[in-house]
Write a protein that holds these residues in place. Structure first.
Motif, PDB file in Angstrom:
ATOM      1  N   GLU A  26     -48.641   7.446   6.165  1.00  0.00           N
ATOM      2  CA  GLU A  26     -49.569   6.325   6.322  1.00  0.00           C
ATOM      3  C   GLU A  26     -49.865   6.036   7.793  1.00  0.00           C
ATOM      4  O   GLU A  26     -51.015   5.738   8.147  1.00  0.00           O
ATOM      5  CB  GLU A  26     -49.021   5.087   5.623  1.00  0.00           C
ATOM      6  CG  GLU A  26     -49.040   5.232   4.120  1.00  0.00           C
ATOM      7  CD  GLU A  26     -48.364   4.100   3.373  1.00  0.00           C
ATOM      8  OE1 GLU A  26     -48.721   3.877   2.210  1.00  0.00           O
ATOM      9  OE2 GLU A  26     -47.476   3.420   3.950  1.00  0.00           O
ATOM     10  N   ALA A  27     -48.861   6.156   8.650  1.00  0.00           N
ATOM     11  CA  ALA A  27     -49.089   5.967  10.090  1.00  0.00           C
ATOM     12  C   ALA A  27     -50.019   7.051  10.621  1.00  0.00           C
ATOM     13  O   ALA A  27     -50.905   6.778  11.445  1.00  0.00           O
ATOM     14  CB  ALA A  27     -47.759   5.975  10.845  1.00  0.00           C
ATOM     15  N   GLY A  28     -49.825   8.275  10.152  1.00  0.00           N
ATOM     16  CA  GLY A  28     -50.711   9.371  10.552  1.00  0.00           C
ATOM     17  C   GLY A  28     -52.134   9.153  10.074  1.00  0.00           C
ATOM     18  O   GLY A  28     -53.096   9.433  10.792  1.00  0.00           O
ATOM     19  N   GLN A  29     -52.272   8.610   8.878  1.00  0.00           N
ATOM     20  CA  GLN A  29     -53.606   8.302   8.370  1.00  0.00           C
ATOM     21  C   GLN A  29     -54.257   7.205   9.210  1.00  0.00           C
ATOM     22  O   GLN A  29     -55.426   7.296   9.565  1.00  0.00           O
ATOM     23  CB  GLN A  29     -53.534   7.880   6.904  1.00  0.00           C
ATOM     24  CG  GLN A  29     -53.246   9.023   5.963  1.00  0.00           C
ATOM     25  CD  GLN A  29     -53.049   8.582   4.532  1.00  0.00           C
ATOM     26  OE1 GLN A  29     -52.403   7.576   4.259  1.00  0.00           O
ATOM     27  NE2 GLN A  29     -53.609   9.354   3.592  1.00  0.00           N
ATOM     28  N   ALA A  30     -53.497   6.174   9.533  1.00  0.00           N
ATOM     29  CA  ALA A  30     -54.035   5.063  10.333  1.00  0.00           C
ATOM     30  C   ALA A  30     -54.451   5.530  11.723  1.00  0.00           C
ATOM     31  O   ALA A  30     -55.425   5.026  12.287  1.00  0.00           O
ATOM     32  CB  ALA A  30     -53.001   3.945  10.436  1.00  0.00           C
ATOM     33  N   ASP A  37     -58.810  10.774   3.073  1.00  0.00           N
ATOM     34  CA  ASP A  37     -59.505  10.881   1.802  1.00  0.00           C
ATOM     35  C   ASP A  37     -58.580  11.252   0.640  1.00  0.00           C
ATOM     36  O   ASP A  37     -59.023  11.369  -0.497  1.00  0.00           O
ATOM     37  CB  ASP A  37     -60.652  11.893   1.897  1.00  0.00           C
ATOM     38  CG  ASP A  37     -60.178  13.293   2.217  1.00  0.00           C
ATOM     39  OD1 ASP A  37     -59.187  13.438   2.964  1.00  0.00           O
ATOM     40  OD2 ASP A  37     -60.801  14.258   1.735  1.00  0.00           O
ATOM     41  N   VAL A  38     -57.301  11.412   0.924  1.00  0.00           N
ATOM     42  CA  VAL A  38     -56.298  11.692  -0.091  1.00  0.00           C
ATOM     43  C   VAL A  38     -55.206  10.635   0.052  1.00  0.00           C
ATOM     44  O   VAL A  38     -54.715  10.386   1.148  1.00  0.00           O
ATOM     45  CB  VAL A  38     -55.690  13.104   0.087  1.00  0.00           C
ATOM     46  CG1 VAL A  38     -54.616  13.372  -0.944  1.00  0.00           C
ATOM     47  CG2 VAL A  38     -56.775  14.173   0.039  1.00  0.00           C
ATOM     48  N   ALA A  39     -54.833  10.014  -1.059  1.00  0.00           N
ATOM     49  CA  ALA A  39     -53.818   8.963  -1.027  1.00  0.00           C
ATOM     50  C   ALA A  39     -52.472   9.523  -0.576  1.00  0.00           C
ATOM     51  O   ALA A  39     -52.126  10.670  -0.872  1.00  0.00           O
ATOM     52  CB  ALA A  39     -53.673   8.335  -2.407  1.00  0.00           C
ATOM     53  N   ALA A  40     -51.707   8.704   0.136  1.00  0.00           N
ATOM     54  CA  ALA A  40     -50.389   9.114   0.624  1.00  0.00           C
ATOM     55  C   ALA A  40     -49.497   9.574  -0.527  1.00  0.00           C
ATOM     56  O   ALA A  40     -48.757  10.549  -0.391  1.00  0.00           O
ATOM     57  CB  ALA A  40     -49.736   7.977   1.398  1.00  0.00           C
ATOM     58  N   ASP A  45     -46.562  13.912  -3.370  1.00  0.00           N
ATOM     59  CA  ASP A  45     -46.327  14.719  -4.572  1.00  0.00           C
ATOM     60  C   ASP A  45     -46.564  16.196  -4.286  1.00  0.00           C
ATOM     61  O   ASP A  45     -45.765  17.058  -4.659  1.00  0.00           O
ATOM     62  CB  ASP A  45     -47.236  14.278  -5.723  1.00  0.00           C
ATOM     63  CG  ASP A  45     -46.814  12.956  -6.329  1.00  0.00           C
ATOM     64  OD1 ASP A  45     -45.669  12.518  -6.100  1.00  0.00           O
ATOM     65  OD2 ASP A  45     -47.651  12.349  -7.037  1.00  0.00           O
ATOM     66  N   TRP A  46     -47.657  16.491  -3.623  1.00  0.00           N
ATOM     67  CA  TRP A  46     -47.992  17.875  -3.321  1.00  0.00           C
ATOM     68  C   TRP A  46     -46.951  18.497  -2.399  1.00  0.00           C
ATOM     69  O   TRP A  46     -46.522  19.636  -2.603  1.00  0.00           O
ATOM     70  CB  TRP A  46     -49.392  17.955  -2.707  1.00  0.00           C
ATOM     71  CG  TRP A  46     -49.831  19.365  -2.508  1.00  0.00           C
ATOM     72  CD1 TRP A  46     -50.385  20.194  -3.436  1.00  0.00           C
ATOM     73  CD2 TRP A  46     -49.747  20.120  -1.299  1.00  0.00           C
ATOM     74  NE1 TRP A  46     -50.638  21.420  -2.869  1.00  0.00           N
ATOM     75  CE2 TRP A  46     -50.260  21.395  -1.560  1.00  0.00           C
ATOM     76  CE3 TRP A  46     -49.287  19.835  -0.022  1.00  0.00           C
ATOM     77  CZ2 TRP A  46     -50.325  22.390  -0.608  1.00  0.00           C
ATOM     78  CZ3 TRP A  46     -49.350  20.825   0.943  1.00  0.00           C
ATOM     79  CH2 TRP A  46     -49.860  22.093   0.644  1.00  0.00           C
ATOM     80  N   LEU A  76     -53.501  18.778   5.908  1.00  0.00           N
ATOM     81  CA  LEU A  76     -53.086  17.394   6.148  1.00  0.00           C
ATOM     82  C   LEU A  76     -53.600  16.846   7.457  1.00  0.00           C
ATOM     83  O   LEU A  76     -53.832  15.657   7.594  1.00  0.00           O
ATOM     84  CB  LEU A  76     -51.565  17.278   6.126  1.00  0.00           C
ATOM     85  CG  LEU A  76     -50.890  17.582   4.796  1.00  0.00           C
ATOM     86  CD1 LEU A  76     -49.398  17.563   4.964  1.00  0.00           C
ATOM     87  CD2 LEU A  76     -51.335  16.573   3.758  1.00  0.00           C
ATOM     88  N   VAL A  77     -53.746  17.706   8.435  1.00  0.00           N
ATOM     89  CA  VAL A  77     -54.110  17.254   9.778  1.00  0.00           C
ATOM     90  C   VAL A  77     -55.616  17.197   9.925  1.00  0.00           C
ATOM     91  O   VAL A  77     -56.333  18.142   9.638  1.00  0.00           O
ATOM     92  CB  VAL A  77     -53.506  18.210  10.846  1.00  0.00           C
ATOM     93  CG1 VAL A  77     -53.926  17.797  12.240  1.00  0.00           C
ATOM     94  CG2 VAL A  77     -51.984  18.202  10.726  1.00  0.00           C
ATOM     95  N   HIS A  78     -56.065  16.054  10.382  1.00  0.00           N
ATOM     96  CA  HIS A  78     -57.493  15.845  10.613  1.00  0.00           C
ATOM     97  C   HIS A  78     -57.880  16.512  11.930  1.00  0.00           C
ATOM     98  O   HIS A  78     -57.251  16.300  12.951  1.00  0.00           O
ATOM     99  CB  HIS A  78     -57.783  14.353  10.680  1.00  0.00           C
ATOM    100  CG  HIS A  78     -59.196  14.034  11.012  1.00  0.00           C
ATOM    101  ND1 HIS A  78     -60.216  14.230  10.111  1.00  0.00           N
ATOM    102  CD2 HIS A  78     -59.749  13.535  12.128  1.00  0.00           C
ATOM    103  CE1 HIS A  78     -61.352  13.862  10.675  1.00  0.00           C
ATOM    104  NE2 HIS A  78     -61.086  13.437  11.888  1.00  0.00           N
ATOM    105  N   ASN A  79     -58.896  17.330  11.912  1.00  0.00           N
ATOM    106  CA  ASN A  79     -59.340  18.007  13.151  1.00  0.00           C
ATOM    107  C   ASN A  79     -60.478  17.281  13.788  1.00  0.00           C
ATOM    108  O   ASN A  79     -61.387  16.832  13.263  1.00  0.00           O
ATOM    109  CB  ASN A  79     -59.735  19.455  12.859  1.00  0.00           C
ATOM    110  CG  ASN A  79     -58.531  20.291  12.516  1.00  0.00           C
ATOM    111  OD1 ASN A  79     -57.475  20.120  13.110  1.00  0.00           O
ATOM    112  ND2 ASN A  79     -58.667  21.164  11.552  1.00  0.00           N
TER     113      ASN A  79
END
Length: 79
Positions: A26-30, A37-40, A45-46, A76-79
Motif C-alpha cells: 500500500e505504501a508503494g501504491q501511494a 489498478d490492482v488491489a493490494a 494472493d498472487w 508490480l512496479v510502475h514505470n
C-alpha cells in the motif's frame, strides 16, 4: 497433507501476510512505485501463490532470484 492452495488461503498465513506485506504494498501504491489498478489483496494472493509454486520446480537460488526479478517485479512496479 495440505495442498498449496489451502496453505496460501489459510487464515494464519494470510493474516501474517496482511500484517507484514500489505502495508508495504500500500505504501508503494501511494508513492506510485507499485501498480494502483490492482488491489493490494489481489497482489498479495498472487505473490503467495507464486512463492509456493516456485519450489515445486527445484530451481537453485540464483534461478529463483532471476525469475522473481524478471517475472514478479515488473508487473508490480510502475514505470
Amino acid at each position: 497433507m495440505v495442498d498449496d492452495d489451502d496453505l496460501v488461503t489459510s487464515l494464519p498465513l494470510r493474516g501474517l501476510t496482511n500484517e507484514i506485506a500489505k502495508p508495504i504494498i500500500e505504501a508503494g501504491q501511494a508513492a506510485g512505485e507499485v501498480r494502483r489498478d490492482v488491489a493490494a489483496d489481489e497482489i498479495l494472493d498472487w505473490l503467495l501463490e507464486t512463492a509456493f509454486s516456485i519450489p515445486r520446480h527445484h530451481h537453485d537460488e540464483q534461478t529463483v532470484r532471476r525469475r522473481l526479478r524478471l517475472f514478479v517485479r515488473p508487473p508490480l512496479v510502475h514505470n
